[in-house]
Design a protein around this motif. Structure first.
Motif, PDB file in Angstrom:
ATOM      1  N   ALA A  79      -3.368 -13.931  14.543  1.00  0.00           N
ATOM      2  CA  ALA A  79      -1.880 -14.148  14.320  1.00  0.00           C
ATOM      3  C   ALA A  79      -2.309 -13.833  12.858  1.00  0.00           C
ATOM      4  O   ALA A  79      -1.424 -12.771  11.585  1.00  0.00           O
ATOM      5  N   ALA A  80      -3.466 -14.556  11.660  1.00  0.00           N
ATOM      6  CA  ALA A  80      -3.813 -14.500  10.842  1.00  0.00           C
ATOM      7  C   ALA A  80      -4.390 -13.083  10.510  1.00  0.00           C
ATOM      8  O   ALA A  80      -3.736 -12.767   9.535  1.00  0.00           O
ATOM      9  N   VAL A  81      -5.185 -12.303  11.144  1.00  0.00           N
ATOM     10  CA  VAL A  81      -5.695 -11.354  10.700  1.00  0.00           C
ATOM     11  C   VAL A  81      -4.426 -10.335  11.088  1.00  0.00           C
ATOM     12  O   VAL A  81      -4.245  -8.929  10.004  1.00  0.00           O
ATOM     13  N   VAL A  82      -3.107 -10.429  11.789  1.00  0.00           N
ATOM     14  CA  VAL A  82      -2.050  -9.121  12.016  1.00  0.00           C
ATOM     15  C   VAL A  82      -1.218  -9.367  10.886  1.00  0.00           C
ATOM     16  O   VAL A  82      -0.787  -8.445  10.025  1.00  0.00           O
ATOM     17  N   TYR A  83      -0.485 -10.618  10.423  1.00  0.00           N
ATOM     18  CA  TYR A  83      -0.229 -10.782   9.189  1.00  0.00           C
ATOM     19  C   TYR A  83      -0.928 -10.428   7.958  1.00  0.00           C
ATOM     20  O   TYR A  83       0.412  -9.873   7.249  1.00  0.00           O
ATOM     21  N   PHE A  84      -1.667 -10.779   7.940  1.00  0.00           N
ATOM     22  CA  PHE A  84      -3.188 -10.088   6.774  1.00  0.00           C
ATOM     23  C   PHE A  84      -2.871  -8.460   6.582  1.00  0.00           C
ATOM     24  O   PHE A  84      -2.178  -8.308   5.518  1.00  0.00           O
ATOM     25  N   SER A  85      -3.099  -8.211   7.656  1.00  0.00           N
ATOM     26  CA  SER A  85      -2.749  -6.464   7.482  1.00  0.00           C
ATOM     27  C   SER A  85      -1.379  -6.047   7.100  1.00  0.00           C
ATOM     28  O   SER A  85      -1.465  -5.365   6.071  1.00  0.00           O
ATOM     29  N   PHE A  86      -0.486  -6.184   7.920  1.00  0.00           N
ATOM     30  CA  PHE A  86       0.694  -6.185   7.365  1.00  0.00           C
ATOM     31  C   PHE A  86       1.269  -6.669   5.764  1.00  0.00           C
ATOM     32  O   PHE A  86       1.410  -5.259   4.965  1.00  0.00           O
ATOM     33  N   CYS A  87       1.485  -7.724   6.132  1.00  0.00           N
ATOM     34  CA  CYS A  87       1.111  -8.126   4.142  1.00  0.00           C
ATOM     35  C   CYS A  87       0.772  -7.425   2.797  1.00  0.00           C
ATOM     36  O   CYS A  87       1.007  -6.727   2.160  1.00  0.00           O
ATOM     37  N   PHE A  88      -1.127  -7.177   2.931  1.00  0.00           N
ATOM     38  CA  PHE A  88      -1.796  -6.362   2.563  1.00  0.00           C
ATOM     39  C   PHE A  88      -0.823  -4.951   2.090  1.00  0.00           C
ATOM     40  O   PHE A  88      -1.145  -4.568   1.477  1.00  0.00           O
ATOM     41  N   GLY A  89      -0.562  -4.358   3.367  1.00  0.00           N
ATOM     42  CA  GLY A  89      -0.544  -3.125   3.646  1.00  0.00           C
ATOM     43  C   GLY A  89       1.005  -2.700   2.936  1.00  0.00           C
ATOM     44  O   GLY A  89       1.116  -1.738   1.745  1.00  0.00           O
ATOM     45  N   MET A  90       1.505  -4.185   3.199  1.00  0.00           N
ATOM     46  CA  MET A  90       3.006  -3.486   1.707  1.00  0.00           C
ATOM     47  C   MET A  90       2.209  -4.489   0.444  1.00  0.00           C
ATOM     48  O   MET A  90       3.333  -3.572  -0.085  1.00  0.00           O
ATOM     49  N   SER A  91       1.816  -4.984  -0.331  1.00  0.00           N
ATOM     50  CA  SER A  91       1.380  -4.668  -0.780  1.00  0.00           C
ATOM     51  C   SER A  91       1.020  -3.959  -1.980  1.00  0.00           C
ATOM     52  O   SER A  91       0.805  -3.361  -3.224  1.00  0.00           O
ATOM     53  N   ARG A  92      -0.532  -2.805  -1.326  1.00  0.00           N
ATOM     54  CA  ARG A  92      -0.835  -1.554  -1.417  1.00  0.00           C
ATOM     55  C   ARG A  92       0.823  -1.322  -1.484  1.00  0.00           C
ATOM     56  O   ARG A  92      -0.054  -0.259  -2.607  1.00  0.00           O
ATOM     57  N   TYR A  93       1.269  -0.666  -1.092  1.00  0.00           N
ATOM     58  CA  TYR A  93       2.584   0.441  -1.349  1.00  0.00           C
ATOM     59  C   TYR A  93       3.418   0.030  -2.599  1.00  0.00           C
ATOM     60  O   TYR A  93       3.092   0.769  -3.129  1.00  0.00           O
ATOM     61  N   GLY A  94       3.277  -1.138  -2.004  1.00  0.00           N
ATOM     62  CA  GLY A  94       4.040  -1.586  -3.993  1.00  0.00           C
ATOM     63  C   GLY A  94       3.423  -1.286  -4.942  1.00  0.00           C
ATOM     64  O   GLY A  94       3.680  -0.751  -5.789  1.00  0.00           O
ATOM     65  N   ALA A  95       2.313  -1.737  -5.208  1.00  0.00           N
ATOM     66  CA  ALA A  95       1.102  -1.481  -6.212  1.00  0.00           C
ATOM     67  C   ALA A  95       1.372   0.334  -6.339  1.00  0.00           C
ATOM     68  O   ALA A  95       1.200   0.748  -7.840  1.00  0.00           O
ATOM     69  N   LEU A  96       1.423   0.682  -5.219  1.00  0.00           N
ATOM     70  CA  LEU A  96       1.056   2.835  -5.432  1.00  0.00           C
ATOM     71  C   LEU A  96       2.590   2.264  -5.853  1.00  0.00           C
ATOM     72  O   LEU A  96       2.884   3.790  -7.021  1.00  0.00           O
ATOM     73  N   ILE A  97       3.768   2.640  -5.987  1.00  0.00           N
ATOM     74  CA  ILE A  97       4.778   2.372  -5.999  1.00  0.00           C
ATOM     75  C   ILE A  97       5.096   2.562  -7.188  1.00  0.00           C
ATOM     76  O   ILE A  97       4.968   3.622  -8.464  1.00  0.00           O
ATOM     77  N   GLU A  98       4.255   1.153  -8.094  1.00  0.00           N
ATOM     78  CA  GLU A  98       3.807   0.777  -9.548  1.00  0.00           C
ATOM     79  C   GLU A  98       3.466   2.151  -9.731  1.00  0.00           C
ATOM     80  O   GLU A  98       4.129   2.235 -11.251  1.00  0.00           O
ATOM     81  N   ARG A  99       2.289   2.521  -9.441  1.00  0.00           N
ATOM     82  CA  ARG A  99       1.926   3.423 -10.428  1.00  0.00           C
ATOM     83  C   ARG A  99       2.477   4.837 -10.694  1.00  0.00           C
ATOM     84  O   ARG A  99       2.437   5.059 -11.524  1.00  0.00           O
ATOM     85  N   ARG A 100       3.150   4.931  -9.393  1.00  0.00           N
ATOM     86  CA  ARG A 100       3.934   6.599  -9.807  1.00  0.00           C
ATOM     87  C   ARG A 100       5.128   6.306 -10.717  1.00  0.00           C
ATOM     88  O   ARG A 100       5.406   6.940 -11.505  1.00  0.00           O
ATOM     89  N   LEU A 101       5.516   5.063 -10.667  1.00  0.00           N
ATOM     90  CA  LEU A 101       6.667   5.001 -11.594  1.00  0.00           C
ATOM     91  C   LEU A 101       6.453   4.987 -13.070  1.00  0.00           C
ATOM     92  O   LEU A 101       7.526   5.324 -13.841  1.00  0.00           O
ATOM     93  N   SER A 102       5.182   3.956 -13.264  1.00  0.00           N
ATOM     94  CA  SER A 102       4.984   3.757 -15.225  1.00  0.00           C
ATOM     95  C   SER A 102       4.316   5.058 -15.016  1.00  0.00           C
ATOM     96  O   SER A 102       2.994   4.386 -16.277  1.00  0.00           O
ATOM     97  N   ARG A 103       3.828   5.644 -14.854  1.00  0.00           N
ATOM     98  CA  ARG A 103       3.344   7.267 -15.679  1.00  0.00           C
ATOM     99  C   ARG A 103       3.162   7.173 -16.959  1.00  0.00           C
ATOM    100  O   ARG A 103       2.517   7.127 -17.658  1.00  0.00           O
ATOM    101  N   ASP A 104       4.557   7.025 -17.425  1.00  0.00           N
ATOM    102  CA  ASP A 104       4.905   6.994 -18.446  1.00  0.00           C
ATOM    103  C   ASP A 104       4.608   6.141 -19.816  1.00  0.00           C
ATOM    104  O   ASP A 104       4.255   6.012 -20.917  1.00  0.00           O
ATOM    105  N   HIS A 105       4.384   4.526 -19.030  1.00  0.00           N
ATOM    106  CA  HIS A 105       4.602   3.559 -20.034  1.00  0.00           C
ATOM    107  C   HIS A 105       2.552   3.376 -19.469  1.00  0.00           C
ATOM    108  O   HIS A 105       2.306   2.200 -20.640  1.00  0.00           O
ATOM    109  N   GLY A 106       1.961   3.549 -18.510  1.00  0.00           N
ATOM    110  CA  GLY A 106       0.737   3.488 -18.929  1.00  0.00           C
ATOM    111  C   GLY A 106       0.412   2.186 -18.372  1.00  0.00           C
ATOM    112  O   GLY A 106      -0.815   1.782 -19.240  1.00  0.00           O
ATOM    113  N   ARG A 107       1.781   0.975 -18.213  1.00  0.00           N
ATOM    114  CA  ARG A 107       1.131   0.157 -18.457  1.00  0.00           C
ATOM    115  C   ARG A 107       0.226  -0.140 -16.290  1.00  0.00           C
ATOM    116  O   ARG A 107       1.038   0.093 -15.714  1.00  0.00           O
TER     117      ARG A 107
END
Lengths: 388, 342
Positions: free
Chosen positions: A360-388
């Motif tokens: 269960a831990a492995v499955v939950y971690f892979s889903f949550c980590f995937g979501m977290s990485r996806y969030g980081a990707l969106i952030e990078r794409r959106l914040s090109r102008d501010h570069g933060r």
């Protein structure tokens, strides 16, 4: 000595702290290479070195025990719990044979065997949708985004629960279970909570009194109680208030509860984003002659949501994990299927429970980590102008 | 005049939108079940031997088999059951709100549940009770020999209270060693912290199997508390509670007469009057209960007699291997007794 003439005071002799230039410092040590990095970061002096050694030996010991339990001593094949029973002094680690025997139950729950293609189709559609979202130059991105985030979970829910008119037999939600329930609840929850949260956030800042009070109530009520209480209310209390015969589906009731709970938190996060937008943006929009909704949709929300992305992702990860509370109301989510499978007497062995939880831990971690990485990707794409 | 028209309209509107509170009691549960063509059965959220989904997600257990038998008797098809898993806290609200027709959820029949909770219990499908687990090499053969023993118990459980009562009544001493959760308690016993571990006997057998060496532990024969796990129905519907009770009795009578799932057809020509009445060959037993003549026949065809249900889920045919004990038929020294079927 005439008083009219100005006489400067005699100058004091100049004094310096140091009369000679400081001798040049030696050139910096060559600070490259693995060895130097280690010395600088882990072993700069004897105390820190000791601490480093202590921590590393602890980590190594844990890792070794974990590896032994999960891999070296693990049992990979077998039909019953007997295979995972320690015999003649041989230690037994994780019982992966148990997971292999039960993985279908962990994924589908009690979903009828001949209808499981529907779950598979839903998973494949979800996978394709996610791949599409990750593709930055995909055609029709705006339309695709709406389809994947809002339409897919909702049509998926209908597709899985059945619609007699199009020839899909009904599968009552009491037969749903496992990972499928976790994903459906999280996906539908995220898909509905975000728009509801945006509306509540706008409502709370509205000048219309009733709208504002209603929004405040809908935000503060779920935020003021634990999710367990919301689920209990939706599951146990609600049917007592409703007339008999009018029994909304158990899963739907829980879904509505979870959605409102997540929406309340999202609303406050988005409100924070809205407050970060300077007043000039509103004034500029007014100067251009934009009305309320156009101002919000075209000018304010895109900026506010961008600010709020990290927190929105956090809430969604939390929502995914909160689905494990569904067992309390008798819905078998992923964790509950493991909970029930581990007490099966056919698979009774000392390490079964630990194996189930590790899985269960492995499955939950892979889903949550995937979501977290996806969030980081969106952030990078959106914040090109501010570069933060 | 105008006011009266408005108030009449308001009253009508209120009538239309107010939930119909009384409707649960207006039509009988049996009629509702038959009209719906499906029995909604409240079961546990997973308890080995009583209700537990297998790898395909099909519910297996004594409680779920009882529900299948009830569906076969009431509707005629054992597959027409919807199992609703209920937590211990949820179960009474669920049956009171009419979300489930019957509660087959290892519920102990107690006075307060029979009265204050508005339930009726007629059929005890399992006589449970608290037992003691000890190490086989300790040489203990009876709970009466436990004087001075240390006993692992879960904090706040009924087992904790029952143990105290039992030892006081017997004038014996013991040393309680308590833990917050049952898994901790079992681990502590297994690692040798106490001489004995006490819990409901049906749970003891399952927990013993999860130990590293199950053969090194034995369950002592004494049952020191009464935990009759009974089928619960809503109070005030005697037709429905009659059916739930007599279905259980029918399965007991079938076992007593040796009627099983496989040989039931051969008994249709039996000359024994009770068997003829049971299987609907003669008499109007089904009619009296409000179901079809072949109600018991269909139930036996679906799940077999009580003994078969027990063996398959709890007894020798299952991994749990719980001896029949109190659950043996009256004719074999147990408590499972059926009134005459006539």
């Amino acid at each position: 000595m005439s008083s009219g003439t100005y006489r400067p005071e005699p100058l004091l002799p100049l004094t310096y702290c140091q009369s000679e230039p400081h001798p040049p410092a030696p050139p910096p040590l060559v600070d490259r290479g693995c060895f130097n990095w280690l010395r600088r970061n882990l072993f700069p002096n004897w105390r820190q070195s000791l601490l480093s050694i202590l921590i590393f030996s602890l980590l190594a010991g844990t890792a070794w025990h974990l590896a032994r339990f999960l891999l070296v001593d693990a049992v990979w094949w077998g039909d019953t719990g007997e295979a995972c029973r320690p015999s003649d002094g041989r230690p037994v680690g994780a019982c992966w044979a148990f997971i292999a025997d039960r993985y279908k139950y962990f994924i589908y729950g009690s979903y009828p065997l001949d209808q499981r293609w529907r779950v598979n189709t839903f998973f494949i559609a979800g996978g394709l949708g996610l791949a599409y979202l990750l593709w930055p130059r995909a055609p029709f991105r705006r339309l695709g985004l709406t389809l994947v985030i809002v339409a897919l979970p909702l049509t998926g829910f209908i597709f899985l629960s059945g619609w007699d008119a199009v020839g899909l037999p009904d599968v009552p939600t009491n037969l749903w279970g496992g990972l499928m329930v976790t994903i459906v609840v999280a996906a539908v929850g995220i898909a509905t909570a975000l728009p509801v949260g945006i509306l509540l956030a706008l409502g709370r800042r509205s000048h219309l009194v009733i709208v504002r009070w209603l929004s405040i109530g809908l935000i503060e009520l779920p935020r003021g109680v634990p999710l367990v209480t919301v689920l209990f209310m939706a599951n146990t209390m609600l049917p007592l208030f409703l007339p008999t015969g009018l029994n909304p589906d158990k899963l739907v009731r829980a879904l509505v509860g979870i959605t409102f709970f997540a929406a309340a938190y999202l609303a406050e996060i988005i409100r924070g984003g809205l407050q970060a937008i300077p007043r000039g943006q509103y004034e500029a929009a007014s100067a251009l002659g934009l009305g309320y909704w156009k101002t919000m949709v075209l000018i304010i929300l895109p900026q506010a949501l961008k600010v709020a992305v990290p927190n929105i992702v956090s809430i969604n990860i939390g929502l995914f994990k909160d689905t494990s509370l569904l067992l309390i109301v008798g819905i078998f989510d992923f964790l509950s299927t493991i909970e029930t499978a581990r007490i099966d007497p056919r698979w009774a062995a000392p390490t079964i429970s630990t194996t189930g939880y590790a899985f269960a831990a492995v499955v939950y971690f892979s889903f949550c980590f995937g979501m977290s990485r996806y969030g980081a990707l969106i952030e990078r794409r959106l914040s090109r102008d501010h570069g933060r | 005049m105008k006011v009266r028209i408005y108030s009449a309209a308001l009253a009508a509107l209120t009538m239309a939108i107010t939930p119909n509170w009384g409707s649960a009691h207006e039509s009988s549960t049996l009629a509702k079940v038959r009209a719906r063509g499906e029995l909604i059965c409240g079961v546990g959220t997973g308890l080995a031997g009583f209700a537990l989904p297998d790898s395909d997600g099909n519910w297996q257990g004594l409680d779920t088999d009882y529900c299948r038998a009830l569906a076969a008797a009431a509707i005629g098809d054992a597959r027409k059951v919807k199992f609703v898993p209920l937590t211990a806290k949820d179960r009474f609200a669920a049956i009171q709100a009419g979300q489930v027709d019957v509660l087959a959820r290892t519920t102990t029949w107690t006075l307060s549940r029979d009265t204050a909770n508005g339930l009726d219990f007629r059929a005890v499908d399992f006589y449970d009770g608290q037992g003691f687990l000890v190490r086989a090499d300790s040489g203990l053969t009876s709970a009466a020999e436990l004087d001075g023993a240390s006993i692992c118990l879960t904090q706040g459980s009924t087992a904790e209270l029952n143990t105290s009562d039992y030892f006081r009544a017997k004038g014996m001493k013991y040393k309680p060693v308590t833990f917050a959760t049952s898994s901790e308690t079992v681990k502590a016993y297994e690692s040798g912290r106490c001489d004995s571990y006490s819990n409901d006997s049906s749970a003891l057998y399952g927990e013993r199997r999860r130990m590293a060496e199950p053969d090194k532990h034995v369950v002592l024969p004494e049952i020191v508390s009464r935990e009759p796990l009974a089928i619960g129905v809503l109070q005030g519907d005697s037709q429905w509670s009659d059916l739930t009770a007599w279905l259980h009795f029918a399965l007991l009578i079938a076992e007593d007469n040796g009627i099983t799932r496989d040989n039931v057809e051969t008994y249709l020509t039996s000359e024994n009057p009770e068997i003829r009445r049971l299987l609907g060959v003669e008499g109007n037993v089904g009619e009296l209960l409000g179901v079809n003549k072949d109600w018991a026949l269909r139930a036996i065809r679906a799940v077999g007699n009580y003994g078969e249900m027990y063996d398959r889920n709890l007894g020798s045919g299952s991994p749990l291997k719980i001896p029949r004990g109190l659950n043996a038929l009256w004719s074999k020294g147990g408590l499972q007794y059926a009134p005459p079927l006539r």
